[in-house]
Design a protein around this motif. Structure first.
Motif, short mmCIF file in Angstrom:
data_model
loop_
_atom_site.label_atom_id
_atom_site.label_comp_id
_atom_site.label_asym_id
_atom_site.label_seq_id
_atom_site.Cartn_x
_atom_site.Cartn_y
_atom_site.Cartn_z
N ARG A 39 0.66 -1.58 -0.12
CA ARG A 39 0.01 0.17 -0.24
C ARG A 39 1.06 0.99 0.39
NH1 ARG A 39 -1.79 1.23 5.13
NH2 ARG A 39 -0.08 1.86 5.82
N ASP A 40 2.01 1.05 0.94
CA ASP A 40 2.67 2.54 1.18
C ASP A 40 3.73 2.89 -0.01
OD1 ASP A 40 1.81 2.85 3.79
OD2 ASP A 40 3.41 2.01 4.43
N ALA A 41 4.18 1.41 -0.85
CA ALA A 41 4.71 2.01 -2.50
C ALA A 41 3.23 2.13 -3.10
CB ALA A 41 5.49 0.13 -2.40
N GLU A 42 2.32 2.04 -3.08
CA GLU A 42 1.31 1.83 -4.38
C GLU A 42 1.37 3.71 -4.51
OE1 GLU A 42 -2.08 -0.26 -5.28
OE2 GLU A 42 -3.13 1.42 -4.98
N HIS A 43 1.19 4.57 -2.58
CA HIS A 43 1.18 5.67 -2.73
C HIS A 43 2.13 6.79 -3.40
CE1 HIS A 43 -1.48 5.93 1.01
NE2 HIS A 43 -1.88 5.24 -0.13
N VAL A 44 3.85 5.61 -3.04
CA VAL A 44 4.26 6.33 -3.30
C VAL A 44 5.42 6.74 -4.71
CG1 VAL A 44 7.43 6.25 -4.10
CG2 VAL A 44 6.16 6.11 -1.74
N LEU A 45 4.28 5.91 -5.30
CA LEU A 45 4.98 5.08 -7.52
C LEU A 45 3.68 6.41 -7.72
CD1 LEU A 45 5.43 1.36 -7.67
CD2 LEU A 45 6.56 3.22 -7.24
N ASN A 46 2.32 6.34 -6.83
CA ASN A 46 1.86 7.78 -7.94
C ASN A 46 1.12 9.05 -7.42
OD1 ASN A 46 -0.03 5.40 -8.90
ND2 ASN A 46 -0.86 4.53 -7.55
N SER A 47 2.59 9.72 -6.34
CA SER A 47 3.14 10.56 -6.04
C SER A 47 4.06 11.03 -6.87
CB SER A 47 3.79 10.93 -4.95
OG SER A 47 3.13 10.75 -3.86
N HIS A 48 4.10 12.20 -7.00
CA HIS A 48 5.21 12.67 -8.40
C HIS A 48 5.54 14.04 -7.41
CE1 HIS A 48 2.82 11.61 -11.91
NE2 HIS A 48 1.54 11.81 -11.07
N ALA A 49 6.78 14.00 -7.38
CA ALA A 49 7.79 15.08 -7.39
C ALA A 49 8.17 15.90 -7.26
CB ALA A 49 9.43 13.79 -7.30
N ILE A 88 11.64 4.36 -16.35
CA ILE A 88 10.91 4.68 -15.46
C ILE A 88 10.88 3.70 -14.21
CG2 ILE A 88 8.35 4.08 -15.18
CD1 ILE A 88 7.39 4.44 -18.07
N SER A 89 11.41 2.67 -14.72
CA SER A 89 12.39 1.28 -13.62
C SER A 89 12.53 1.93 -13.15
CB SER A 89 12.58 0.02 -14.80
OG SER A 89 12.26 -0.60 -15.29
N HIS A 90 14.18 2.60 -13.47
CA HIS A 90 15.07 3.70 -11.76
C HIS A 90 14.47 4.19 -10.83
CE1 HIS A 90 19.09 5.15 -11.52
NE2 HIS A 90 18.48 6.44 -11.32
N SER A 91 13.27 5.04 -11.77
CA SER A 91 13.05 6.32 -10.58
C SER A 91 12.18 5.37 -10.06
CB SER A 91 11.87 7.21 -12.28
OG SER A 91 11.12 7.69 -10.79
N ILE A 92 11.17 4.36 -10.01
CA ILE A 92 10.37 3.46 -9.00
C ILE A 92 11.88 2.86 -8.60
CG2 ILE A 92 9.86 1.19 -8.91
CD1 ILE A 92 8.03 1.56 -11.43
N ARG A 93 12.42 2.23 -8.52
CA ARG A 93 13.32 1.56 -7.91
C ARG A 93 14.50 3.20 -7.19
NH1 ARG A 93 19.19 1.53 -8.06
NH2 ARG A 93 20.10 -0.48 -6.63
N THR A 94 14.71 4.00 -7.14
CA THR A 94 15.24 5.04 -6.89
C THR A 94 14.21 5.59 -5.42
OG1 THR A 94 16.48 5.62 -8.68
CG2 THR A 94 16.07 7.57 -6.62
N ALA A 95 13.14 5.60 -6.51
CA ALA A 95 11.59 6.03 -5.06
C ALA A 95 11.29 5.62 -3.91
CB ALA A 95 10.42 6.50 -5.93
#
Length: 170
Positions: A39-49, A88-95
């Motif tokens: 759930r927390d990962a989903e929130h991070v991935l649906n946020s925009h820096a 996108i993969s790199h951005s997911i990993r970093t986030a």
């Protein structure tokens, strides 16, 4: 008896942890902790820096703050471009590594949407740090093409990263 773990601060603040008797520290099963991490990962991935870490390079603490929570804007990226998929993969990993201290050694692989809806699916595998234990977590993150929203669910650890193009240095 199976190990139990303290819920995250977010679970406590949201009231999800208030199942036990008043004054008793609630405890979660490993599966419930993994659901919480998904759930927390989903929130991070649906946020925009608001800023990229590069924008705040002169301010190292700020580059790890909520100012950089989330992913890069993927609107201009092509889902069919291998280079853009890797970005996108790199951005997911970093986030995930920057904003969820419970996860270490995060790996992200990309594959076509297994549901055939034209989106992208990302296989995420990481070590979940639980005091005093560690465990492997595996998630599928499906990017819905119309809404540009991610749906994160637990995945079968035996199928982790199968059929996925592993993350390479971006």
């Amino acid at each position: 008896m199976a190990n139990t773990y303290a819920p995250s601060l977010l679970d406590k603040l949201l009231g999800d942890a208030a199942e036990g008797a008043r004054g008793v520290l609630p405890r979660y099963s490993l599966e419930r902790i993994k659901d919480s991490v998904a759930r927390d990962a989903e929130h991070v991935l649906n946020s925009h820096a608001s800023f990229s870490p590069e924008d705040l390079a002169a301010y190292p603490r700020a580059s790890r703050s909520l100012l950089c929570l989330g992913l890069l804007d993927i609107t201009p990226l092509s889902m069919s471009s291998d280079r853009d998929r890797q970005r996108i993969s790199h951005s997911i990993r970093t986030a995930l590594m920057q904003h969820d201290r419970r996860l270490r050694d995060v790996e992200v692989g990309v594959r076509n949407d297994p549901r055939g809806q034209g989106g992208l699916s990302f296989a995420i595998r990481a070590k979940l740090l639980l005091h005093p234990d560690t465990d492997t977590v595996v998630f599928d993150a499906l990017l819905h093409p119309g809404s540009q929203r991610y749906e994160v669910t637990q995945a079968d650890p035996r199928a982790a990263l199968q059929g996925a193009t592993p993350l390479t240095a971006a």
